[in-house]
Design an enzyme around this catalytic site. Structure first.
Site, PDB file in Angstrom:
ATOM      1  N   GLY A 262      12.493  98.971 -35.096  1.00 18.46           N
ATOM      2  CA  GLY A 262      12.568 100.138 -35.956  1.00 18.46           C
ATOM      3  C   GLY A 262      14.000 100.474 -36.316  1.00 18.46           C
ATOM      4  O   GLY A 262      14.860  99.592 -36.424  1.00 18.46           O
ATOM      5  N   HIS A 263      14.259 101.765 -36.477  1.00 17.73           N
ATOM      6  CA  HIS A 263      15.584 102.246 -36.862  1.00 17.73           C
ATOM      7  C   HIS A 263      16.632 101.855 -35.816  1.00 17.73           C
ATOM      8  O   HIS A 263      17.706 101.355 -36.144  1.00 17.73           O
ATOM      9  CB  HIS A 263      15.518 103.766 -37.026  1.00 17.73           C
ATOM     10  CG  HIS A 263      16.742 104.398 -37.583  1.00 17.73           C
ATOM     11  ND1 HIS A 263      17.263 104.079 -38.818  1.00 17.73           N
ATOM     12  CD2 HIS A 263      17.558 105.363 -37.074  1.00 17.73           C
ATOM     13  CE1 HIS A 263      18.337 104.816 -39.048  1.00 17.73           C
ATOM     14  NE2 HIS A 263      18.545 105.586 -38.002  1.00 17.73           N
TER      15      HIS A 263
END
Length: 285
Positions: A262-263
């Site tokens: 993810g981020h």
């Protein structure tokens, strides 16, 4: 593994806290963190890069981590870049490679555009500099305005434990790989006096970065520094199209998009990313 020192430097009235490891006379990698974290996000990476000859330096911005800013400090991305630029001057960092993540991209790329002669290479991890890299959620967030009823409450929702957990876990295939310690520390720092106000100011200033995209892209074309892009595919804010867009202005860039990340891609894919960074640094002039 290298020893990691935790130090401070005075920069324009700001007491900047930073982590440092590696040989004092080694080439420098300046690590610029994102929101809502601090230099702590690089702790595991600094350990993983312990055999590199590089001097690794990771400051906390004003409004983040252990850095102390005076009352009345103006929280904008221009001012964060001013402090980081002053920090490099205070430490005598005349040449360095840049690692930019999230907020670190608008801070670091401002610095690169101001001091192009200093940057030897660029590592980008989920740090956007292209319109196509903005997700619908990011565009919506950047469109929030303090004067619009309800928008400030939406912004401040990101500063809650739930909002912070969302940023860490969204788009991640195996969330058991994410230590809760990082987000717990972030929530602690977000809860310090004045921090939520500072973060709200930065959130409402975020849209100011878009006007700088052409200048940062022009710097990439002109500087022709080596570029490594590593990206979490499931980032809810910055899409993989933003990673691949770097090839437009740096056609020789290495681009790696990680499925299941993810981020905060380092949280889950450090074992894959750290060797790429080590190999990249070894090839820099």
């Amino acid at each position: 593994m290298q020893l990691v020192h935790h130090r401070t430097a005075e920069v324009h009235g700001v007491r900047v806290a930073y982590r440092e490891s590696g040989p004092a006379d080694g080439p420098v990698l300046l690590l610029l963190h994102g929101f809502p974290t601090s230099s702590h996000q690089f702790a595991r990476l600094m350990d993983a890069l312990g055999d590199t000859p590089y001097r690794l330096i990771a400051p906390d911005y004003p409004g983040f981590g252990r850095t102390e800013a005076p009352d009345g400090f103006t929280y904008t991305f221009d001012r964060l870049a001013d402090i980081v630029e002053g920090f490099t001057d205070a430490l005598g960092l005349d040449r360095f490679a840049l690692y930019v993540f999230d907020f670190g991209a608008p801070v670091g790329l401002r610095l690169a555009a101001r001091r192009p002669e200093r940057v030897t290479g660029l590592i980008v991890q989920n740090g956007n500099a292209y319109e196509e890299g903005l997700s619908d959620a990011a565009r919506e967030f950047a469109g929030l305005r303090r004067e619009t009823p309800g928008d400030e409450e939406r912004v401040r929702g990101l500063f809650t434990p739930e909002g912070t957990r969302f940023q860490y876990e969204t788009g991640v295939a195996d969330t058991s790989l994410i230590s809760p310690d990082g987000r717990t520390l972030d929530v602690h720092y977000l809860g310090l006096p004045g921090r939520a106000d500072a973060q709200a100011d930065l959130a409402f200033d975020y849209a100011s970065n878009f006007a700088h995209y052409p200048a940062w892209q022009a710097w990439l074309r002109a500087a022709r520094v080596p570029v490594l892009v590593v990206w979490g595919e499931g980032d809810p804010f910055f899409t993989p199209a933003g990673a691949k867009a770097y090839l437009r202005d740096a056609p020789d860039a290495e681009v790696h998009v990680f499925e299941g990340a993810g981020h905060f891609a380092l949280e889950t894919h450090l074992a894959e990313i750290a060797p790429l960074i080590g190999e990249f640094l070894a090839k820099l002039p």
